[in-house]
Design a protein around this motif. Structure first.
Motif, PDB file in Angstrom:
ATOM      1  N   ILE A  46       0.860  -1.119   0.041  1.00  0.00           N
ATOM      2  CA  ILE A  46      -0.072  -0.009   0.169  1.00  0.00           C
ATOM      3  C   ILE A  46       1.049   1.363  -0.058  1.00  0.00           C
ATOM      4  O   ILE A  46       0.517   2.201  -0.782  1.00  0.00           O
ATOM      5  CB  ILE A  46      -1.145   0.019   1.089  1.00  0.00           C
ATOM      6  N   ASN A  47       1.732   1.199   0.751  1.00  0.00           N
ATOM      7  CA  ASN A  47       2.794   2.318   0.910  1.00  0.00           C
ATOM      8  C   ASN A  47       3.742   2.505  -0.121  1.00  0.00           C
ATOM      9  O   ASN A  47       4.600   3.604  -0.155  1.00  0.00           O
ATOM     10  CB  ASN A  47       3.516   2.436   2.331  1.00  0.00           C
ATOM     11  N   GLY A  48       4.061   1.392  -1.127  1.00  0.00           N
ATOM     12  CA  GLY A  48       4.917   1.648  -2.121  1.00  0.00           C
ATOM     13  C   GLY A  48       6.297   1.566  -1.760  1.00  0.00           C
ATOM     14  O   GLY A  48       7.408   2.223  -2.349  1.00  0.00           O
ATOM     15  N   CYS A  49       6.499   0.904  -0.682  1.00  0.00           N
ATOM     16  CA  CYS A  49       7.862   0.629  -0.192  1.00  0.00           C
ATOM     17  C   CYS A  49       8.583  -0.636  -0.902  1.00  0.00           C
ATOM     18  O   CYS A  49       8.509  -1.623  -0.407  1.00  0.00           O
ATOM     19  CB  CYS A  49       7.951   0.666   1.378  1.00  0.00           C
ATOM     20  N   SER A  50       9.102  -0.369  -1.916  1.00  0.00           N
ATOM     21  CA  SER A  50       9.794  -1.637  -2.702  1.00  0.00           C
ATOM     22  C   SER A  50      10.760  -2.236  -1.792  1.00  0.00           C
ATOM     23  O   SER A  50      10.856  -3.461  -1.807  1.00  0.00           O
ATOM     24  CB  SER A  50      10.563  -1.096  -3.848  1.00  0.00           C
ATOM     25  N   TYR A  51      11.578  -1.407  -0.973  1.00  0.00           N
ATOM     26  CA  TYR A  51      12.849  -2.069  -0.071  1.00  0.00           C
ATOM     27  C   TYR A  51      11.662  -3.231   0.920  1.00  0.00           C
ATOM     28  O   TYR A  51      12.348  -4.242   1.095  1.00  0.00           O
ATOM     29  CB  TYR A  51      13.299  -1.145   0.900  1.00  0.00           C
ATOM     30  N   CYS A  52      10.896  -2.542   1.498  1.00  0.00           N
ATOM     31  CA  CYS A  52      10.155  -3.557   2.315  1.00  0.00           C
ATOM     32  C   CYS A  52       9.232  -4.394   1.849  1.00  0.00           C
ATOM     33  O   CYS A  52       9.113  -5.884   2.098  1.00  0.00           O
ATOM     34  CB  CYS A  52       9.082  -2.639   3.462  1.00  0.00           C
ATOM     35  N   VAL A  53       8.860  -4.429   0.649  1.00  0.00           N
ATOM     36  CA  VAL A  53       8.183  -5.364  -0.115  1.00  0.00           C
ATOM     37  C   VAL A  53       8.965  -6.645  -0.465  1.00  0.00           C
ATOM     38  O   VAL A  53       8.889  -7.811  -0.093  1.00  0.00           O
ATOM     39  CB  VAL A  53       7.441  -5.014  -1.415  1.00  0.00           C
ATOM     40  N   ASP A  54      10.370  -6.220  -0.835  1.00  0.00           N
ATOM     41  CA  ASP A  54      11.315  -7.116  -1.228  1.00  0.00           C
ATOM     42  C   ASP A  54      11.611  -7.837  -0.300  1.00  0.00           C
ATOM     43  O   ASP A  54      11.742  -9.095  -0.090  1.00  0.00           O
ATOM     44  CB  ASP A  54      12.536  -6.285  -2.033  1.00  0.00           C
ATOM     45  N   GLY A  55      12.097  -7.390   0.986  1.00  0.00           N
ATOM     46  CA  GLY A  55      12.435  -7.933   2.106  1.00  0.00           C
ATOM     47  C   GLY A  55      11.519  -8.795   2.731  1.00  0.00           C
ATOM     48  O   GLY A  55      11.657  -9.726   3.432  1.00  0.00           O
ATOM     49  N   GLY A  56      10.239  -8.253   2.761  1.00  0.00           N
ATOM     50  CA  GLY A  56       8.886  -8.835   3.329  1.00  0.00           C
ATOM     51  C   GLY A  56       8.742 -10.004   2.641  1.00  0.00           C
ATOM     52  O   GLY A  56       8.480 -11.176   3.278  1.00  0.00           O
ATOM     53  N   VAL A  57       8.947 -10.290   1.326  1.00  0.00           N
ATOM     54  CA  VAL A  57       8.692 -11.574   0.620  1.00  0.00           C
ATOM     55  C   VAL A  57       9.647 -12.427   1.064  1.00  0.00           C
ATOM     56  O   VAL A  57       9.441 -13.584   1.187  1.00  0.00           O
ATOM     57  CB  VAL A  57       8.498 -11.179  -0.900  1.00  0.00           C
ATOM     58  N   LYS A  58      11.003 -12.023   1.112  1.00  0.00           N
ATOM     59  CA  LYS A  58      12.085 -12.822   1.505  1.00  0.00           C
ATOM     60  C   LYS A  58      11.863 -13.380   2.838  1.00  0.00           C
ATOM     61  O   LYS A  58      12.090 -14.574   3.155  1.00  0.00           O
ATOM     62  CB  LYS A  58      13.378 -12.265   1.316  1.00  0.00           C
ATOM     63  N   SER A  59      11.222 -12.618   3.900  1.00  0.00           N
ATOM     64  CA  SER A  59      11.054 -12.913   5.182  1.00  0.00           C
ATOM     65  C   SER A  59      10.008 -14.088   5.242  1.00  0.00           C
ATOM     66  O   SER A  59      10.304 -15.127   5.813  1.00  0.00           O
ATOM     67  CB  SER A  59      10.825 -11.727   5.892  1.00  0.00           C
ATOM     68  N   ALA A  60       8.929 -13.641   4.547  1.00  0.00           N
ATOM     69  CA  ALA A  60       7.760 -14.501   4.501  1.00  0.00           C
ATOM     70  C   ALA A  60       8.116 -15.974   4.124  1.00  0.00           C
ATOM     71  O   ALA A  60       7.782 -17.085   4.474  1.00  0.00           O
ATOM     72  CB  ALA A  60       6.595 -13.715   3.675  1.00  0.00           C
ATOM     73  N   ARG A  61       8.934 -16.021   2.916  1.00  0.00           N
ATOM     74  CA  ARG A  61       9.333 -17.110   2.475  1.00  0.00           C
ATOM     75  C   ARG A  61      10.161 -18.166   3.535  1.00  0.00           C
ATOM     76  O   ARG A  61       9.933 -19.271   3.539  1.00  0.00           O
ATOM     77  CB  ARG A  61      10.196 -17.085   1.188  1.00  0.00           C
ATOM     78  N   LYS A  62      11.125 -17.602   4.079  1.00  0.00           N
ATOM     79  CA  LYS A  62      11.711 -18.063   5.002  1.00  0.00           C
ATOM     80  C   LYS A  62      10.965 -18.482   6.395  1.00  0.00           C
ATOM     81  O   LYS A  62      11.066 -19.620   6.818  1.00  0.00           O
ATOM     82  CB  LYS A  62      12.875 -17.176   5.824  1.00  0.00           C
ATOM     83  N   ALA A  63       9.779 -17.895   6.616  1.00  0.00           N
ATOM     84  CA  ALA A  63       8.813 -18.436   7.362  1.00  0.00           C
ATOM     85  C   ALA A  63       8.122 -19.621   6.903  1.00  0.00           C
ATOM     86  O   ALA A  63       7.029 -19.904   7.670  1.00  0.00           O
ATOM     87  CB  ALA A  63       7.923 -17.425   7.950  1.00  0.00           C
ATOM     88  N   GLY A  64       8.217 -19.825   5.595  1.00  0.00           N
ATOM     89  CA  GLY A  64       7.335 -21.012   4.951  1.00  0.00           C
ATOM     90  C   GLY A  64       6.142 -20.621   4.180  1.00  0.00           C
ATOM     91  O   GLY A  64       5.332 -21.451   3.994  1.00  0.00           O
ATOM     92  N   GLU A  65       5.882 -19.445   3.923  1.00  0.00           N
ATOM     93  CA  GLU A  65       5.040 -18.809   3.070  1.00  0.00           C
ATOM     94  C   GLU A  65       5.144 -19.113   1.542  1.00  0.00           C
ATOM     95  O   GLU A  65       6.371 -19.311   1.034  1.00  0.00           O
ATOM     96  CB  GLU A  65       4.742 -17.256   3.039  1.00  0.00           C
ATOM     97  N   THR A  66       4.083 -19.672   0.795  1.00  0.00           N
ATOM     98  CA  THR A  66       4.125 -20.103  -0.565  1.00  0.00           C
ATOM     99  C   THR A  66       4.006 -18.933  -1.280  1.00  0.00           C
ATOM    100  O   THR A  66       3.605 -17.602  -0.966  1.00  0.00           O
ATOM    101  CB  THR A  66       2.952 -21.024  -0.695  1.00  0.00           C
TER     102      THR A  66
END
Length: 151
Positions: A46-66
């Motif tokens: 929503i906030n258009g934060c590409s840094y956090c989207v990128d990092g958030g996807v990586k973190s979510a994958r590490k947590a087992g998100e598909t």
């Protein structure tokens, strides 16, 4: 691409540990890690934060998100991959992130749906995650932190 400056939370030495401690506290509220990751990702989108989207996807994958669920977060209302509890957390995330979009930003309907699925401690964890994510988004977007350069 180049950032305008270092992340402000790293420029002031006391800031980053305080923010990270708040982030750690969100993990103690009894909310599934995957839900908190989805909350972080949606607010960052929503906030258009590409840094956090990128990092958030990586973190979510590490947590087992598909990937299937991660790709669908932006269109969670139309996607069949999310539980009712996750949908309530995502709706709360959107409302609390878009405070200026309406007079009653977090409606009773949105709040009640979240409260139907989460107790007070869990709601506190979700709200804190929304808040700390919005803080990170504002720091990173304002200073144009470059996606893929950290995390």
């Amino acid at each position: 691409m180049q950032a305008r400056m270092s992340n402000p939370a790293t420029v002031i030495p006391e800031a980053m540990p305080a923010i990270l401690n708040l982030l750690k506290a969100t993990r103690k509220g009894g909310v599934p890690e995957s839900t908190l990751e989805l909350v972080h990702l949606r607010a960052s989108q929503i906030n258009g934060c590409s840094y956090c989207v990128d990092g958030g996807v990586k973190s979510a994958r590490k947590a087992g998100e598909t990937d299937e669920r991660l790709f669908a977060v932006a269109a969670w209302r139309e996607a069949p991959y999310f539980t009712d509890a996750e949908r309530a957390a995502l709706a709360l995330t959107e409302a609390a992130t878009r405070l200026a979009d309406r007079g009653d930003a977090v409606t009773d309907e949105v709040w009640d749906a979240a409260a139907d699925h989460y107790d007070e401690q869990q709601l506190a964890a979700i709200i804190l995650m929304i808040g700390v994510t919005n803080l990170f988004n504002r720091l990173n977007a304002t200073t144009r932190q470059v996606a893929g350069t950290g995390w």
